[in-house]
Design a protein around this motif. Structure first.
Motif, PDB file in Angstrom:
ATOM      1  N   PHE A  48      14.226  79.797  -6.252  1.00 21.33           N
ATOM      2  CA  PHE A  48      15.264  80.703  -5.760  1.00 21.33           C
ATOM      3  C   PHE A  48      15.352  80.657  -4.227  1.00 21.33           C
ATOM      4  O   PHE A  48      16.439  80.676  -3.654  1.00 21.33           O
ATOM      5  N   LYS A  49      14.185  80.604  -3.571  1.00 19.61           N
ATOM      6  CA  LYS A  49      14.192  80.540  -2.099  1.00 19.61           C
ATOM      7  C   LYS A  49      14.818  79.236  -1.606  1.00 19.61           C
ATOM      8  O   LYS A  49      15.518  79.218  -0.582  1.00 19.61           O
ATOM      9  N   CYS A  52      18.597  79.535  -1.929  1.00 22.90           N
ATOM     10  CA  CYS A  52      19.142  80.425  -0.899  1.00 22.90           C
ATOM     11  C   CYS A  52      19.016  79.850   0.511  1.00 22.90           C
ATOM     12  O   CYS A  52      19.547  80.432   1.467  1.00 22.90           O
ATOM     13  N   LYS A  66      26.259  78.958   0.392  1.00 29.43           N
ATOM     14  CA  LYS A  66      25.250  79.980   0.720  1.00 29.43           C
ATOM     15  C   LYS A  66      25.867  81.286   1.186  1.00 29.43           C
ATOM     16  O   LYS A  66      25.305  82.367   0.988  1.00 29.43           O
ATOM     17  N   ILE A  69      26.191  83.968  -1.548  1.00 28.14           N
ATOM     18  CA  ILE A  69      25.008  84.419  -2.289  1.00 28.14           C
ATOM     19  C   ILE A  69      24.602  85.830  -1.875  1.00 28.14           C
ATOM     20  O   ILE A  69      24.459  86.136  -0.691  1.00 28.14           O
ATOM     21  N   ALA A  71      21.267  88.192  -2.808  1.00 29.45           N
ATOM     22  CA  ALA A  71      19.970  87.889  -3.428  1.00 29.45           C
ATOM     23  C   ALA A  71      18.987  89.036  -3.307  1.00 29.45           C
ATOM     24  O   ALA A  71      19.021  89.818  -2.359  1.00 29.45           O
ATOM     25  N   ILE A  73      14.887  88.760  -3.688  1.00 30.45           N
ATOM     26  CA  ILE A  73      13.770  87.850  -3.952  1.00 30.45           C
ATOM     27  C   ILE A  73      12.488  88.538  -3.517  1.00 30.45           C
ATOM     28  O   ILE A  73      12.354  88.931  -2.353  1.00 30.45           O
ATOM     29  N   ALA A 135      22.057  93.431  -2.654  1.00 25.24           N
ATOM     30  CA  ALA A 135      22.535  92.135  -3.163  1.00 25.24           C
ATOM     31  C   ALA A 135      24.018  92.162  -3.526  1.00 25.24           C
ATOM     32  O   ALA A 135      24.708  91.151  -3.394  1.00 25.24           O
ATOM     33  N   GLN A 140      29.491  89.562  -3.214  1.00 25.23           N
ATOM     34  CA  GLN A 140      29.252  88.130  -3.306  1.00 25.23           C
ATOM     35  C   GLN A 140      29.583  87.612  -4.709  1.00 25.23           C
ATOM     36  O   GLN A 140      29.424  88.325  -5.701  1.00 25.23           O
ATOM     37  N   ILE A 144      21.549  86.001  -6.989  1.00 18.44           N
ATOM     38  CA  ILE A 144      20.268  85.387  -7.326  1.00 18.44           C
ATOM     39  C   ILE A 144      19.227  86.496  -7.319  1.00 18.44           C
ATOM     40  O   ILE A 144      18.918  87.069  -6.270  1.00 18.44           O
TER      41      ILE A 144
END
Length: 204
Positions: A48-49, A52, A66, A69, A71, A73, A135, A140, A144
């Motif tokens: 996932f990182k 991103c 990007k 996105i 996210a 995490i 997120a 977005q 993720i």
């Protein structure tokens, strides 16, 4: 042909001599929910990182917009001395994107009554809800979400499942990792398994 919004092709990621992602490939179609299951340390968070852009890959290619996105995490990091609402306003001010109404976003994740409360007084589940709010607040198109149900009680899990289903109905694409097979099986159109850095489609 459905539009591919995340294309991961044979990526390898190493930390020193350890290969933590081993020729991982994944094609994610717009408007669907993809789930990845796997133990801690299997490589889900690293993948996932990489998607991103938070980690550089050693080989292979990743194609994703990007800027689209949103996210969450690992455990979200917030300024504990400020309220949930103020944290979101700070984060919203870091980008020039148009943000949704912050109060409305807090209501969406069930924090309408806690928005004025300092994050230092939040439970783990409340911090997780705030992370989900962060997120989704910039509207977005790609989300993720790494273990988005962490710390939530059963009612919270049901609420977030409903929310993710609604976001899918709005045309959002969601890639999520979870320890909970129920989350994955209830929510996801496609399921993959990550084990020792190898990603394979789940067949049963």
């Amino acid at each position: 042909m459905n539009e591919i919004v995340i294309s991961v092709d044979n990526i390898v990621k190493r930390f020193g001599n350890e290969e933590v992602l081993k020729n991982v490939s994944l094609q994610v179609e717009k408007g669907k929910i993809y789930g990845i299951i796997g133990r801690n340390g299997s490589g889900k968070t690293v993948l996932f990182k990489c998607i991103c852009g938070l980690l550089q890959i050693d080989s292979g290619t990743i194609k994703v917009e990007k800027s689209q996105i949103g996210a969450i995490i690992e455990e979200p990091g917030f300024l504990k001395q400020y309220s949930g609402e103020k944290n979101l306003y700070f984060l919203a001010g870091l980008t020039d994107k148009k943000n949704k109404d912050i109060k409305e976003v807090l209501k969406t994740v069930g924090l309408e009554d806690a928005g004025k409360k300092k994050v230092g007084k939040y439970s783990m589940g409340m911090r997780q809800r705030l992370g989900i709010a962060q997120a989704i607040m910039e509207d977005q198109s790609i989300l993720i979400l790494d273990e988005p149900m962490n710390g939530l009680d059963n009612e919270g899990v049901q609420e977030m499942r409903r929310l993710f289903g609604e976001l899918k109905q709005q045309g959002k694409t969601i890639l999520l990792a979870s320890h909970n097979r129920d989350d994955i099986e209830i929510l996801c159109d496609h399921v993959y398994k990550m084990d020792h850095g190898i990603l394979t489609p789940k067949t049963n």
